[in-house]
Write an enzyme that holds these catalytic residues in place. Sequence first.
Site: not given
Length: 74
Positions: A11-13, A38, A44
């Site tokens: 998941l982010c980041p 994600d 992103d």
Amino acid sequence: MKVFLDTRGLLCPLPVLKARKSLESMSTGHLLQIHADDPAAWVDVPHYCIESGNTLLEASESTDGSTHYLIKKT
């Protein structure tokens, strides 16, 4: 040279952080292919490319719900 980076399940980041780390060790003109699942990566990864000066050559969705990105180190 083309490097493959599988960030599915992260998941982010983390997808962008792993992409950045990979690109730092690559030479200019080399390609990085990322597979991510994600949903935030859709925003992103392109944003990271703009900020870092690298070129996003392709962004596409796969039938399994993951996204694929092809980045050229510049």
